[in-house]
Design an enzyme around this catalytic site. Structure first.
Site, short mmCIF file in Angstrom:
data_model
loop_
_atom_site.label_atom_id
_atom_site.label_comp_id
_atom_site.label_asym_id
_atom_site.label_seq_id
_atom_site.Cartn_x
_atom_site.Cartn_y
_atom_site.Cartn_z
CG ASP A 162 25.61 -39.08 28.88
OD1 ASP A 162 24.49 -38.84 28.43
OD2 ASP A 162 26.48 -39.72 28.24
CG HIS A 190 25.46 -41.40 25.04
ND1 HIS A 190 25.51 -40.22 25.76
CD2 HIS A 190 25.40 -41.02 23.74
CE1 HIS A 190 25.50 -39.20 24.93
NE2 HIS A 190 25.41 -39.65 23.71
N1 LIG Z 1 28.67 -40.78 22.57
C1 LIG Z 1 28.44 -39.49 22.58
O1 LIG Z 1 28.37 -38.85 23.63
C2 LIG Z 1 28.21 -38.73 21.29
C3 LIG Z 1 28.16 -39.38 20.09
N2 LIG Z 1 27.97 -38.71 18.91
C4 LIG Z 1 27.93 -39.49 17.67
O2 LIG Z 1 29.21 -39.41 17.01
C5 LIG Z 1 29.01 -39.74 15.63
C6 LIG Z 1 29.76 -38.75 14.74
O3 LIG Z 1 29.19 -37.49 14.86
P1 LIG Z 1 29.65 -36.25 13.94
O4 LIG Z 1 31.13 -36.15 13.89
O5 LIG Z 1 28.85 -35.10 14.38
O6 LIG Z 1 29.09 -36.74 12.52
P2 LIG Z 1 29.55 -36.26 11.06
O7 LIG Z 1 28.50 -36.74 10.12
O8 LIG Z 1 29.93 -34.82 11.07
O9 LIG Z 1 30.88 -37.09 10.83
C7 LIG Z 1 30.88 -38.48 10.76
C8 LIG Z 1 31.99 -38.85 9.81
O10 LIG Z 1 32.13 -40.26 9.88
C9 LIG Z 1 32.41 -40.71 8.58
N3 LIG Z 1 32.07 -42.14 8.53
C10 LIG Z 1 30.86 -42.71 8.37
N4 LIG Z 1 30.97 -44.05 8.33
C11 LIG Z 1 32.28 -44.32 8.50
C12 LIG Z 1 33.02 -45.52 8.53
N5 LIG Z 1 32.43 -46.72 8.37
N6 LIG Z 1 34.36 -45.46 8.70
C13 LIG Z 1 34.97 -44.26 8.83
N7 LIG Z 1 34.31 -43.07 8.79
C14 LIG Z 1 32.99 -43.12 8.64
C15 LIG Z 1 31.56 -39.84 7.67
O11 LIG Z 1 32.05 -39.84 6.35
C16 LIG Z 1 31.70 -38.49 8.36
O12 LIG Z 1 32.80 -37.73 7.84
C17 LIG Z 1 27.51 -39.79 15.42
O13 LIG Z 1 27.09 -41.14 15.44
C18 LIG Z 1 26.96 -39.05 16.61
O14 LIG Z 1 25.64 -39.42 16.91
C19 LIG Z 1 27.83 -37.36 18.91
C20 LIG Z 1 27.88 -36.65 20.08
C21 LIG Z 1 28.06 -37.28 21.35
O1 LIG Z 2 22.30 -36.44 20.82
C1 LIG Z 2 22.96 -36.85 19.84
O2 LIG Z 2 22.49 -37.44 18.87
C2 LIG Z 2 24.43 -36.63 19.91
C3 LIG Z 2 24.82 -37.11 21.24
O3 LIG Z 2 24.94 -38.30 21.48
C4 LIG Z 2 24.79 -36.15 22.35
O4 LIG Z 2 24.88 -34.94 22.13
O5 LIG Z 2 24.69 -36.62 23.48
#
Ligand SMILES: NC(=O)C1=CN([C@@H]2O[C@H](COP(=O)(O)OP(=O)(O)OC[C@H]3O[C@@H](n4cnc5c(N)ncnc54)[C@H](O)[C@@H]3O)[C@@H](O)[C@H]2O)C=CC1
Ligand SMILES: O=C([O-])CC(=O)C(=O)O
Length: 328
Positions: A162, A190
């Site tokens: 952000d 967030h």
């Molecule tokens: N805080 C922030 O600014 C942001 C947060 N996110 C969040 O990050 C997270 C991951 O996003 P992506 O990598 O795009 O998702 P993705 O689905 O591509 O990868 C997530 C991975 O986590 C694994 N996983 C699920 N549960 C697990 C557990 N208990 N232990 C270990 N691994 C586990 C899955 O098998 C998968 O490979 C999502 O919750 C997303 O919303 C995404 C963008 C920004």
């Molecule tokens: O929007 C979502 O779900 C992933 C995220 O947290 C971001 O891009 O800020």
């Protein structure tokens, strides 16, 4: 003399963000070009996920990173977090089109009780934890509350995306380089309720507020654009942001570990009561970092509009906290 390697655990290591993150950690972009690292990678105990993780590890090996002195694959947080100095908790379900991050609470909350307990049991007592998996603030709160033997201040949530989004919007509005921006703050959750606050910001030493001089733009364009950027990326890509999220995670951990030289950055941290936020709420604050510790920027004036924004994002966070009480 070369430094002793540090252990970096990453969960969700075979996911989208993992793929954009691991290679940068291994190349020294997070902890410095002189800091050897051991990667302790966690994925779910599922054949497809574990196979995907194997593929990522093969690619890491093929990069022959001089700083990467060990790589481990795990399916159990109790082994993945053993003695870890840094833990990036990325693994969680991402949202799809039409979902709010709060919709993920039920799906993801349980992960963070289990992982908080595992960190409590086996991680380094000085472990620095960053929660990326959404809803990041409340998941970080859950992990912190599930790890009573670790200092609460070691648990943080990612607000840096952000912060970086806000900086980029300000740079494009003012026509100036993003590198010149100082003293930007993002308060709260967030989520679209976050309050990106440029009242104190400067760009090349000039006041951003004076340069922009447009309250309607702040309220009607800037805040909604930053708040809804995640959804805009999902609408455009069909997938949630990954490279920019990984980049923000690197920025967050690097600044926490190596310091900001007085520069403000935003971190989601357990409140110490500053600015009237109840203790322990995992809240985005402007901070500076030095010697591996963050410090909230104090003494900022909160005007009526800012207070209204802060109250709104705080209410959302306390509602989320209430929703997970039964897990703690
Ligand atoms: N805080 C922030 O600014 C942001 C947060 N996110 C969040 O990050 C997270 C991951 O996003 P992506 O990598 O795009 O998702 P993705 O689905 O591509 O990868 C997530 C991975 O986590 C694994 N996983 C699920 N549960 C697990 C557990 N208990 N232990 C270990 N691994 C586990 C899955 O098998 C998968 O490979 C999502 O919750 C997303 O919303 C995404 C963008 C920004
Ligand atoms: O929007 C979502 O779900 C992933 C995220 O947290 C971001 O891009 O800020």
């Amino acid at each position: 003399m070369s430094k002793k390697p540090v252990r970096v655990a990453v969960t969700g290591a075979a996911g989208q963000i993992g793929y954009a993150l691991l290679f940068r950690i291994a190349s020294g972009e997070m902890l410095g070009k002189d800091q050897p690292v051991i990667l302790q990678l966690l994925e779910i105990p599922d054949e497809k996920a574990q196979n995907a993780l194997k593929g990522v590890i093969m690619e890491l090996e093929d990069c022959a990173f001089p700083l990467l002195v060990g790589i481990e694959a795990h399916s159990d947080p109790m082994t993945a977090f053993k003695d870890t100095d840094y833990a990036l908790l990325v693994g969680a379900r991402p949202r799809g089109p039409g979902m709010e991050r709060a919709d993920l609470l039920a799906a993801n909350a349980q992960i963070f009780t289990v992982q908080g307990k595992a960190l409590n049991a086996v991680a380094s007592r000085n472990v620095k934890v960053l929660v990326v998996g959404n809803p990041a603030n409340t998941n970080a709160y859950i992990a912190m509350k599930s790890a009573p033997d670790l200092p609460a201040k070691n648990f943080t949530a990612m607000l840096r995306l952000d912060h970086n989004r806000a900086a980029s919007q300000i740079a494009s509005k003012t026509g100036k380089a993003v590198a010149g921006i100082e003293k930007l703050a993002v308060w709260g959750n967030h989520s679209p309720t976050m309050y990106a606050d440029y009242r104190f910001a400067t760009i090349d030493g000039q006041s951003v507020k004076t340069l922009i001089n447009d309250e309607a733009w702040n309220r009607d364009v800037f805040l909604p654009t930053v708040g809804k950027r995640g959804a805009a990326i999902i609408a455009a890509r069909g997938l949630s942001s990954a490279a920019s999220a990984a980049n923000a995670a690197i920025d967050h951990m690097r600044d926490w570990a190596l310091g900001t030289n007085g520069k403000w950055v935003t971190m989601g941290i357990p409140s110490d009561g500053s600015y009237g936020i109840p203790k322990d709420v995992m809240f985005g604050y402007p901070v500076t970092c030095e010697g591996g510790e963050y410090k909230i920027v104090q003494g900022l004036e909160i005007d009526a509009f800012s207070q209204e924004c802060i109250n709104k994002t705080l209410k959302e966070l306390t509602d989320e906290q209430d929703g997970v009480k039964h897990l703690l």
